[in-house]
Design a protein around this motif. Structure first.
Motif, PDB file in Angstrom:
ATOM      1  N   GLY A 157       0.068   2.768   4.061  1.00 17.41           N
ATOM      2  CA  GLY A 157       1.042   2.049   3.131  1.00 17.41           C
ATOM      3  C   GLY A 157       0.929   2.556   1.742  1.00 17.41           C
ATOM      4  O   GLY A 157       1.497   1.599   1.081  1.00 17.41           O
ATOM      5  N   SER A 158       0.257   3.524   1.413  1.00 20.04           N
ATOM      6  CA  SER A 158       0.380   3.954   0.157  1.00 20.04           C
ATOM      7  C   SER A 158       1.743   4.543  -0.252  1.00 20.04           C
ATOM      8  O   SER A 158       2.337   4.974   0.737  1.00 20.04           O
ATOM      9  CB  SER A 158      -0.373   5.031  -0.267  1.00 20.04           C
ATOM     10  N   THR A 159       2.567   3.998  -1.373  1.00 25.23           N
ATOM     11  CA  THR A 159       3.771   4.351  -1.796  1.00 25.23           C
ATOM     12  C   THR A 159       4.045   5.138  -2.862  1.00 25.23           C
ATOM     13  O   THR A 159       3.204   5.272  -3.678  1.00 25.23           O
ATOM     14  CB  THR A 159       4.772   3.129  -1.712  1.00 25.23           C
ATOM     15  N   ASN A 160       4.958   5.756  -2.841  1.00 21.26           N
ATOM     16  CA  ASN A 160       5.655   6.619  -4.328  1.00 21.26           C
ATOM     17  C   ASN A 160       6.878   6.489  -4.444  1.00 21.26           C
ATOM     18  O   ASN A 160       7.856   6.482  -3.415  1.00 21.26           O
ATOM     19  CB  ASN A 160       5.042   8.011  -4.280  1.00 21.26           C
ATOM     20  N   TYR A 161       7.472   6.524  -5.485  1.00 20.58           N
ATOM     21  CA  TYR A 161       9.044   6.570  -5.935  1.00 20.58           C
ATOM     22  C   TYR A 161       9.384   7.550  -6.797  1.00 20.58           C
ATOM     23  O   TYR A 161       8.648   8.023  -7.785  1.00 20.58           O
ATOM     24  CB  TYR A 161       9.408   5.035  -6.228  1.00 20.58           C
ATOM     25  N   GLU A 162      10.604   8.012  -6.733  1.00 18.82           N
ATOM     26  CA  GLU A 162      11.291   8.757  -7.624  1.00 18.82           C
ATOM     27  C   GLU A 162      11.601   7.848  -8.879  1.00 18.82           C
ATOM     28  O   GLU A 162      11.744   6.676  -8.567  1.00 18.82           O
ATOM     29  CB  GLU A 162      12.532   9.341  -7.078  1.00 18.82           C
ATOM     30  N   ASP A 163      11.545   8.396 -10.150  1.00 18.20           N
ATOM     31  CA  ASP A 163      11.396   7.423 -11.385  1.00 18.20           C
ATOM     32  C   ASP A 163      12.724   6.471 -11.341  1.00 18.20           C
ATOM     33  O   ASP A 163      12.576   5.431 -11.594  1.00 18.20           O
ATOM     34  CB  ASP A 163      11.387   8.153 -12.665  1.00 18.20           C
ATOM     35  N   SER A 164      13.883   6.936 -10.908  1.00 18.18           N
ATOM     36  CA  SER A 164      14.980   6.233 -11.205  1.00 18.18           C
ATOM     37  C   SER A 164      15.360   5.056 -10.138  1.00 18.18           C
ATOM     38  O   SER A 164      16.061   4.146 -10.523  1.00 18.18           O
ATOM     39  CB  SER A 164      16.287   7.135 -10.949  1.00 18.18           C
ATOM     40  N   VAL A 165      14.354   4.950  -9.092  1.00 13.49           N
ATOM     41  CA  VAL A 165      14.549   3.918  -8.226  1.00 13.49           C
ATOM     42  C   VAL A 165      13.197   3.001  -8.487  1.00 13.49           C
ATOM     43  O   VAL A 165      13.403   1.886  -7.790  1.00 13.49           O
ATOM     44  CB  VAL A 165      14.477   4.366  -6.663  1.00 13.49           C
ATOM     45  N   LYS A 166      12.451   3.306  -9.307  1.00 15.22           N
ATOM     46  CA  LYS A 166      11.207   2.297  -9.321  1.00 15.22           C
ATOM     47  C   LYS A 166      11.734   1.094  -9.717  1.00 15.22           C
ATOM     48  O   LYS A 166      12.259   0.966 -10.653  1.00 15.22           O
ATOM     49  CB  LYS A 166      10.089   2.884 -10.277  1.00 15.22           C
ATOM     50  N   GLY A 167      11.082   0.017  -9.283  1.00 13.78           N
ATOM     51  CA  GLY A 167      11.499  -1.173  -9.459  1.00 13.78           C
ATOM     52  C   GLY A 167      12.708  -1.924  -8.718  1.00 13.78           C
ATOM     53  O   GLY A 167      12.894  -2.993  -9.103  1.00 13.78           O
ATOM     54  N   ARG A 168      13.554  -0.798  -8.112  1.00 11.87           N
ATOM     55  CA  ARG A 168      14.627  -1.542  -7.712  1.00 11.87           C
ATOM     56  C   ARG A 168      14.531  -1.222  -5.828  1.00 11.87           C
ATOM     57  O   ARG A 168      15.095  -1.787  -5.243  1.00 11.87           O
ATOM     58  CB  ARG A 168      15.909  -0.880  -8.141  1.00 11.87           C
ATOM     59  N   PHE A 169      13.830  -0.191  -5.715  1.00 13.69           N
ATOM     60  CA  PHE A 169      13.591   0.121  -4.328  1.00 13.69           C
ATOM     61  C   PHE A 169      12.232   0.082  -3.654  1.00 13.69           C
ATOM     62  O   PHE A 169      11.310  -0.072  -4.479  1.00 13.69           O
ATOM     63  CB  PHE A 169      13.987   1.675  -3.941  1.00 13.69           C
ATOM     64  N   THR A 170      12.069  -0.539  -2.440  1.00 17.38           N
ATOM     65  CA  THR A 170      10.970  -0.777  -1.913  1.00 17.38           C
ATOM     66  C   THR A 170      10.888  -0.204  -0.639  1.00 17.38           C
ATOM     67  O   THR A 170      11.560  -0.434   0.533  1.00 17.38           O
ATOM     68  CB  THR A 170      10.464  -2.286  -1.601  1.00 17.38           C
ATOM     69  N   ILE A 171       9.853   0.961  -0.300  1.00 16.85           N
ATOM     70  CA  ILE A 171       9.759   1.252   1.215  1.00 16.85           C
ATOM     71  C   ILE A 171       8.425   0.735   1.771  1.00 16.85           C
ATOM     72  O   ILE A 171       7.337   0.226   1.036  1.00 16.85           O
ATOM     73  CB  ILE A 171       9.292   3.056   0.973  1.00 16.85           C
ATOM     74  N   SER A 172       8.614   0.421   3.094  1.00 18.70           N
ATOM     75  CA  SER A 172       7.625  -0.204   3.652  1.00 18.70           C
ATOM     76  C   SER A 172       7.750   0.296   5.375  1.00 18.70           C
ATOM     77  O   SER A 172       8.463   1.066   5.717  1.00 18.70           O
ATOM     78  CB  SER A 172       7.735  -1.674   3.775  1.00 18.70           C
ATOM     79  N   ARG A 173       6.692  -0.063   5.896  1.00 21.57           N
ATOM     80  CA  ARG A 173       6.915   0.273   7.578  1.00 21.57           C
ATOM     81  C   ARG A 173       6.260  -0.689   8.282  1.00 21.57           C
ATOM     82  O   ARG A 173       5.366  -1.631   7.782  1.00 21.57           O
ATOM     83  CB  ARG A 173       6.017   1.628   7.621  1.00 21.57           C
ATOM     84  N   ASP A 174       6.603  -0.606   9.600  1.00 19.44           N
ATOM     85  CA  ASP A 174       5.976  -1.572  10.662  1.00 19.44           C
ATOM     86  C   ASP A 174       5.480  -0.624  11.655  1.00 19.44           C
ATOM     87  O   ASP A 174       6.555  -0.054  12.495  1.00 19.44           O
ATOM     88  CB  ASP A 174       7.059  -2.511  11.249  1.00 19.44           C
TER      89      ASP A 174
END
Length: 119
Positions: free
Chosen positions: A55-72
């Motif tokens: 569940g550790s995540t990382n984002y490209e700068d332009s989507v930080k705070g707007r996009f959320t990656i998750s998994r089931d």
């Protein structure tokens, strides 16, 4: 070859939201590091976000705070929730197995799912 099926794309107005899904089938899906990428018209495919099996995540700068990656992992599915979408987010979005949460794909790509942001 690891395969995934992307879904959930569509048309949305600027400021709107979408949730993309990435369905896998491998019995060891839970240990895969998964990344979301996108290819905008006339541009190269680029990294958007990544998530580890734990569940550790990382984002490209332009989507930080707007996009959320998750998994089931029970559903063998990774999600990308996209909020406050902008016209420049218009692209075909792909998920794939990656070596690290910062990217580095193994090079296997599915059909992707089209996201169009316009008024």
């Amino acid at each position: 070859q690891v395969q995934f099926v992307e879904s959930g794309g569509g048309w949305v107005q600027p400021g709107g939201s979408l949730r993309l899904s990435c369905a896998g089938s491998a019995s060891i899906f839970s240990i895969y590091v998964i990344g979301w990428y996108r290819r905008a018209p006339g541009k190269q495919r680029e990294y958007v976000a990544g998530i580890s099996g734990g569940g550790s995540t990382n984002y490209e700068d332009s989507v930080k705070g707007r996009f959320t990656i998750s998994r089931d992992n029970a559903k063998k599915t990774v999600y990308l929730k996209m909020n406050r979408l902008k016209p420049e987010n218009t692209a075909v979005y792909y998920c794939t197995r990656v070596r690290t949460i910062t990217g580095d794909s193994f090079g296997y790509w599915g059909q992707g799912t089209q996201v169009t942001v316009s008024s």
